[in-house]
Design a protein around this motif. Structure first.
Motif, PDB file in Angstrom:
ATOM      1  N   ALA A  65       0.830  -1.209   0.000  1.00 24.34           N
ATOM      2  CA  ALA A  65       0.000   0.000   0.000  1.00 24.34           C
ATOM      3  C   ALA A  65       0.865   1.260   0.000  1.00 24.34           C
ATOM      4  O   ALA A  65       0.540   2.250  -0.670  1.00 24.34           O
ATOM      5  N   ARG A  66       1.969   1.233   0.730  1.00 27.24           N
ATOM      6  CA  ARG A  66       2.866   2.379   0.763  1.00 27.24           C
ATOM      7  C   ARG A  66       3.586   2.560  -0.577  1.00 27.24           C
ATOM      8  O   ARG A  66       3.766   3.683  -1.061  1.00 27.24           O
ATOM      9  N   LEU A  67       4.010   1.448  -1.181  1.00 22.99           N
ATOM     10  CA  LEU A  67       4.704   1.530  -2.465  1.00 22.99           C
ATOM     11  C   LEU A  67       3.788   2.054  -3.567  1.00 22.99           C
ATOM     12  O   LEU A  67       4.230   2.780  -4.464  1.00 22.99           O
ATOM     13  N   ARG A  68       2.521   1.708  -3.507  1.00 20.38           N
ATOM     14  CA  ARG A  68       1.577   2.142  -4.537  1.00 20.38           C
ATOM     15  C   ARG A  68       1.399   3.667  -4.562  1.00 20.38           C
ATOM     16  O   ARG A  68       0.888   4.212  -5.537  1.00 20.38           O
ATOM     17  N   LYS A  69       1.845   4.343  -3.527  1.00 19.93           N
ATOM     18  CA  LYS A  69       1.733   5.803  -3.512  1.00 19.93           C
ATOM     19  C   LYS A  69       2.741   6.455  -4.450  1.00 19.93           C
ATOM     20  O   LYS A  69       2.590   7.626  -4.806  1.00 19.93           O
ATOM     21  N   GLN A  70       3.775   5.696  -4.839  1.00 15.79           N
ATOM     22  CA  GLN A  70       4.732   6.218  -5.813  1.00 15.79           C
ATOM     23  C   GLN A  70       4.133   6.057  -7.213  1.00 15.79           C
ATOM     24  O   GLN A  70       3.728   4.951  -7.588  1.00 15.79           O
ATOM     25  N   PRO A  71       4.071   7.114  -8.010  1.00 12.75           N
ATOM     26  CA  PRO A  71       3.376   7.066  -9.304  1.00 12.75           C
ATOM     27  C   PRO A  71       3.823   5.938 -10.220  1.00 12.75           C
ATOM     28  O   PRO A  71       2.993   5.278 -10.859  1.00 12.75           O
ATOM     29  N   ASN A  72       5.120   5.669 -10.295  1.00 10.03           N
ATOM     30  CA  ASN A  72       5.598   4.641 -11.217  1.00 10.03           C
ATOM     31  C   ASN A  72       5.488   3.222 -10.653  1.00 10.03           C
ATOM     32  O   ASN A  72       5.896   2.260 -11.306  1.00 10.03           O
ATOM     33  N   LEU A  73       4.925   3.076  -9.443  1.00  6.38           N
ATOM     34  CA  LEU A  73       4.721   1.745  -8.861  1.00  6.38           C
ATOM     35  C   LEU A  73       3.234   1.371  -8.785  1.00  6.38           C
ATOM     36  O   LEU A  73       2.899   0.328  -8.251  1.00  6.38           O
ATOM     37  N   LYS A  74       2.375   2.216  -9.328  1.00  5.59           N
ATOM     38  CA  LYS A  74       0.937   1.957  -9.236  1.00  5.59           C
ATOM     39  C   LYS A  74       0.488   0.807 -10.129  1.00  5.59           C
ATOM     40  O   LYS A  74      -0.410   0.044  -9.780  1.00  5.59           O
ATOM     41  N   LYS A  75       1.113   0.656 -11.289  1.00  3.07           N
ATOM     42  CA  LYS A  75       0.573  -0.248 -12.309  1.00  3.07           C
ATOM     43  C   LYS A  75       1.485  -1.435 -12.631  1.00  3.07           C
ATOM     44  O   LYS A  75       1.394  -2.020 -13.707  1.00  3.07           O
ATOM     45  N   ILE A  76       2.354  -1.784 -11.707  1.00  4.67           N
ATOM     46  CA  ILE A  76       3.218  -2.947 -11.938  1.00  4.67           C
ATOM     47  C   ILE A  76       2.878  -4.049 -10.939  1.00  4.67           C
ATOM     48  O   ILE A  76       2.409  -3.771  -9.835  1.00  4.67           O
ATOM     49  N   PRO A  77       3.080  -5.319 -11.284  1.00  4.84           N
ATOM     50  CA  PRO A  77       2.901  -6.389 -10.295  1.00  4.84           C
ATOM     51  C   PRO A  77       4.024  -6.352  -9.263  1.00  4.84           C
ATOM     52  O   PRO A  77       5.186  -6.117  -9.606  1.00  4.84           O
ATOM     53  N   ILE A  78       3.669  -6.556  -8.004  1.00  3.50           N
ATOM     54  CA  ILE A  78       4.650  -6.591  -6.923  1.00  3.50           C
ATOM     55  C   ILE A  78       4.534  -7.946  -6.232  1.00  3.50           C
ATOM     56  O   ILE A  78       3.484  -8.291  -5.694  1.00  3.50           O
ATOM     57  N   GLN A  94      -1.216  -7.741  -7.902  1.00  2.00           N
ATOM     58  CA  GLN A  94      -1.293  -7.401  -9.315  1.00  2.00           C
ATOM     59  C   GLN A  94      -1.388  -5.887  -9.490  1.00  2.00           C
ATOM     60  O   GLN A  94      -1.599  -5.145  -8.537  1.00  2.00           O
ATOM     61  N   ALA A  95      -1.217  -5.431 -10.710  1.00  2.00           N
ATOM     62  CA  ALA A  95      -1.218  -3.994 -11.007  1.00  2.00           C
ATOM     63  C   ALA A  95      -2.429  -3.308 -10.391  1.00  2.00           C
ATOM     64  O   ALA A  95      -3.558  -3.803 -10.476  1.00  2.00           O
ATOM     65  N   LYS A  96      -2.184  -2.182  -9.721  1.00  2.00           N
ATOM     66  CA  LYS A  96      -3.179  -1.325  -9.089  1.00  2.00           C
ATOM     67  C   LYS A  96      -3.727  -1.876  -7.773  1.00  2.00           C
ATOM     68  O   LYS A  96      -4.436  -1.173  -7.057  1.00  2.00           O
ATOM     69  N   GLN A  97      -3.449  -3.148  -7.448  1.00  2.00           N
ATOM     70  CA  GLN A  97      -3.921  -3.696  -6.176  1.00  2.00           C
ATOM     71  C   GLN A  97      -3.073  -3.170  -5.023  1.00  2.00           C
ATOM     72  O   GLN A  97      -1.857  -3.053  -5.141  1.00  2.00           O
ATOM     73  N   LYS A  98      -3.696  -2.908  -3.887  1.00  2.88           N
ATOM     74  CA  LYS A  98      -2.990  -2.412  -2.713  1.00  2.88           C
ATOM     75  C   LYS A  98      -2.782  -3.484  -1.659  1.00  2.88           C
ATOM     76  O   LYS A  98      -2.321  -3.200  -0.552  1.00  2.88           O
ATOM     77  N   GLN A  99      -3.143  -4.713  -1.998  1.00  2.00           N
ATOM     78  CA  GLN A  99      -2.934  -5.853  -1.112  1.00  2.00           C
ATOM     79  C   GLN A  99      -2.281  -6.985  -1.881  1.00  2.00           C
ATOM     80  O   GLN A  99      -2.288  -7.020  -3.108  1.00  2.00           O
ATOM     81  N   VAL A 100      -1.709  -7.926  -1.128  1.00  2.00           N
ATOM     82  CA  VAL A 100      -1.104  -9.113  -1.725  1.00  2.00           C
ATOM     83  C   VAL A 100      -2.120 -10.242  -1.675  1.00  2.00           C
ATOM     84  O   VAL A 100      -2.745 -10.485  -0.643  1.00  2.00           O
ATOM     85  N   SER A 101      -2.305 -10.901  -2.794  1.00  2.00           N
ATOM     86  CA  SER A 101      -3.254 -12.015  -2.849  1.00  2.00           C
ATOM     87  C   SER A 101      -2.567 -13.242  -3.443  1.00  2.00           C
ATOM     88  O   SER A 101      -1.374 -13.223  -3.749  1.00  2.00           O
ATOM     89  N   ASP A 102      -3.325 -14.300  -3.591  1.00  2.00           N
ATOM     90  CA  ASP A 102      -2.821 -15.524  -4.230  1.00  2.00           C
ATOM     91  C   ASP A 102      -1.545 -16.025  -3.547  1.00  2.00           C
ATOM     92  O   ASP A 102      -0.533 -16.319  -4.187  1.00  2.00           O
ATOM     93  N   TRP A 103      -1.602 -16.122  -2.192  1.00  2.26           N
ATOM     94  CA  TRP A 103      -0.443 -16.605  -1.442  1.00  2.26           C
ATOM     95  C   TRP A 103      -0.210 -18.089  -1.721  1.00  2.26           C
ATOM     96  O   TRP A 103      -1.145 -18.870  -1.813  1.00  2.26           O
ATOM     97  N   LYS A 104       1.047 -18.461  -1.851  1.00  2.00           N
ATOM     98  CA  LYS A 104       1.429 -19.859  -2.102  1.00  2.00           C
ATOM     99  C   LYS A 104       2.476 -20.287  -1.082  1.00  2.00           C
ATOM    100  O   LYS A 104       3.404 -19.535  -0.768  1.00  2.00           O
ATOM    101  N   ALA A 105       2.309 -21.507  -0.596  1.00  2.00           N
ATOM    102  CA  ALA A 105       3.287 -22.059   0.345  1.00  2.00           C
ATOM    103  C   ALA A 105       4.544 -22.498  -0.408  1.00  2.00           C
ATOM    104  O   ALA A 105       4.469 -22.967  -1.545  1.00  2.00           O
ATOM    105  N   ILE A 106       5.694 -22.323   0.227  1.00  2.00           N
ATOM    106  CA  ILE A 106       6.970 -22.768  -0.321  1.00  2.00           C
ATOM    107  C   ILE A 106       7.563 -23.779   0.646  1.00  2.00           C
ATOM    108  O   ILE A 106       7.722 -23.500   1.834  1.00  2.00           O
TER     109      ILE A 106
END
Length: 380
Positions: free
Chosen positions: A209-222, A247-259
Motif C-alpha cells: 500500500a505504501r509503495l503504490r503511492k509512488q506514481p511509477n509503482l501503481k501499475k506494476i505487479p509486486i 497485481q497492477a493497481k492492487q494495494k494488497q497481496v493475494s494468491d499466497w502460495k506455500a513454499i
C-alpha cells in the motif's frame, strides 16, 4: 562459515554480472524521473540467470541491502540465503528470458530503517510492534521483521527499458534476541510459525500500500516473499515459506502460495534426522573417501538445499592445510574424481577447497548436469 558466506556472496555477484561483453546502449525510462539514464545490459552465460542493467556504465547497488532491525541477530549465512532465495521467487513471476534485473532503488535506506524499527510516536511508520516495556520473553513484543530486500525488473521496448515488476523480501525472525540491560546477558523470544505467517502477510499488505503511492509503482505487479530467518547458532541460512503477488493497481497481496524449502548441514548434529537418508549417505561416503586419502584435512562439511523434499543444491566446504601449488592441484583433481563417484548427479554442486583465510580451488556442477569443472586459484 563467515568465509563461506563471503564466498557465496562473491559467487552470486559474479553470476549476476557474468558475460558483460556485447553491451547494448539504450535508455531507462521512469515516470518518476525527468532525466533518463544511458543504459547497457549484461549478457548472461546461463539461461536461468537474469541479464542486468547498468546505468551510465555502473552497476546499481541497493541502498537497503544489509540493513536490519534493532536486534541481536547474528547469523552470517542468513543474508546470502535471503537474497538467493528471493531471486528464485522472482524467477517464478518474472522470466529470465524477458525481464532485466536491477537491485532495488525505490525503497530508500532511511525509509527501510523506519519500517524495520519499532512503531512509536516518533516513528509511526515502524512495522515492528511498539515496545510494551516488558522484558519477560513470553510477554514482550518481539521484533518480527529483521530485514528487507527489493529487486526491480525491467522490460525492453525498442531502445527503452521500462520498470515492469518488483519483488520484495521480508525476513521474519524465528527467534528475537534481546538484552534486559546494555551489554547484559542475551535472552530470546521464540516466534511461532503461525505468528510469523500472519504478521508477515499483514506487513506485506502495508508495504505494498505504501509503495503504490509512488506514481511509477501503481501499475506494476509486486511479488512479496516471506523468509524465515534462521537462529544465531545455526551454520546455515533460513528459507522462504510463502510468497504472494499484488497485481497492477492492487494495494494488497493475494494468491499466497506455500513454499516447501529446507536447508540442512551435513554431517547432521544434535541427533537431527537427515531430510533424505540416501543423499546424506552419499555425502558421508564422499567425506570418508576424501579424509581417508588426505587425513590432514581440518574438516569436510556441506550445506544442502531442498525444495519439496528434493535436493536442489549442495555446497561443500573442505578446509585444508595445504599451501603448495602441487598439493592443491593434486588434491583438487582427487576431489573432483570423488565427487563424480559419490555425490548425487541431479543437484547443483559447489565444492570449496580453502584454508581458514583463502579460497584455493573451486569445483562446480550445474543442476541436472553430469559434468564437473574445476579451477585452482592462482596468485603471483
Amino acid at each position: 562459515m563467515k568465509n563461506l558466506a563471503k564466498v557465496m556472496t562473491l559467487l552470486f555477484s559474479t553470476l549476476l554480472l557474468a558475460g558483460c561483453g556485447n553491451l547494448n546502449n539504450s535508455s531507462l525510462s521512469s515516470k518518476s524521473n525527468e532525466k533518463s539514464s544511458k543504459v547497457t545490459t549484461t549478457n548472461t552465460s546461463k539461461s536461468d540467470q537474469y541479464s542486468t542493467l547498468l546505468e551510465n556504465g555502473k552497476y546499481h547497488t541497493s541502498a537497503i541491502s544489509g540493513l536490519s532491525a534493532d536486534s541481536d541477530s547474528d547469523n552470517n549465512s542468513n543474508a546470502a540465503a535471503f537474497e538467493h532465495g528471493l531471486m528464485d521467487i522472482s524467477k517464478k513471476e518474472f522470466s529470465t528470458d524477458r525481464y532485466y534485473l536491477q537491485e532495488g532503488k525505490f525503497i530508500s535506506a532511511s525509509t527501510a530503517q523506519k519500517w524495520l524499527d519499532r512503531k512509536s510516536d516518533k516513528n509511526p511508520a515502524g512495522l515492528n510492534p511498539e515496545d510494551n516495556g516488558s522484558t519477560d520473553p513470553d510477554k514482550r513484543k518481539p521484533i518480527y521483521l529483521q530485514q528487507l530486500l527489493e529487486q526491480d525488473f525491467y522490460t525492453q521496448n525498442g531502445k527503452n527499458y521500462t520498470l515492469s515488476g518488483m519483488t520484495i523480501g521480508l525476513a521474519m525472525n524465528d527467534v528475537d534476541y534481546y538484552t534486559k540491560e546494555k551489554y547484559g546477558a542475551q535472552f530470546e523470544t521464540k516466534i511461532s510459525p503461525e505468528q510469523r505467517l500472519s504478521i508477515g502477510k499483514q506487513m506485506a499488505d502495508k508495504i505494498v500500500a505504501r509503495l503504490r503511492k509512488q506514481p511509477n509503482l501503481k501499475k506494476i505487479p509486486i511479488t512479496v516473499g516471506l523468509y524465515r530467518q534462521n537462529v544465531n547458532d545455526s551454520l546455515i541460512g533460513g528459507s522462504f515459506f510463502q510468497y504472494g503477488v499484488s497485481q497492477a493497481k492492487q494495494k494488497q497481496v493475494s494468491d499466497w502460495k506455500a513454499i516447501n524449502q529446507e536447508n540442512q548441514v551435513w554431517p547432521v548434529i544434535n541427533n537431527e534426522k537427515p531430510v533424505n537418508e540416501s543423499d546424506s549417505d552419499s555425502f558421508a561416503n564422499f567425506k570418508n573417501h576424501v579424509q581417508n586419502y588426505f587425513p590432514d584435512l581440518s574438516g569436510v562439511t556441506a550445506q544442502a538445499h531442498y525444495q519439496d523434499k528434493k535436493l536442489q543444491g549442495l555446497v561443500i566446504t573442505i578446509n585444508t592445510q595445504f599451501y603448495g601449488v602441487a598439493q592443491i592441484n593434486s588434491f583438487t583433481q582427487f576431489v573432483q574424481d570423488a565427487a563424480n563417484r559419490y555425490l548425487p548427479q541431479q543437484p547443483m554442486i559447489e565444492v570449496h577447497i580453502q584454508t581458514v583465510q583463502d579460497l584455493q580451488a573451486l569445483i562446480t556442477k550445474d543442476y541436472n548436469s553430469k559434468q564437473f569443472s574445476s579451477h585452482v586459484l592462482t596468485s603471483y
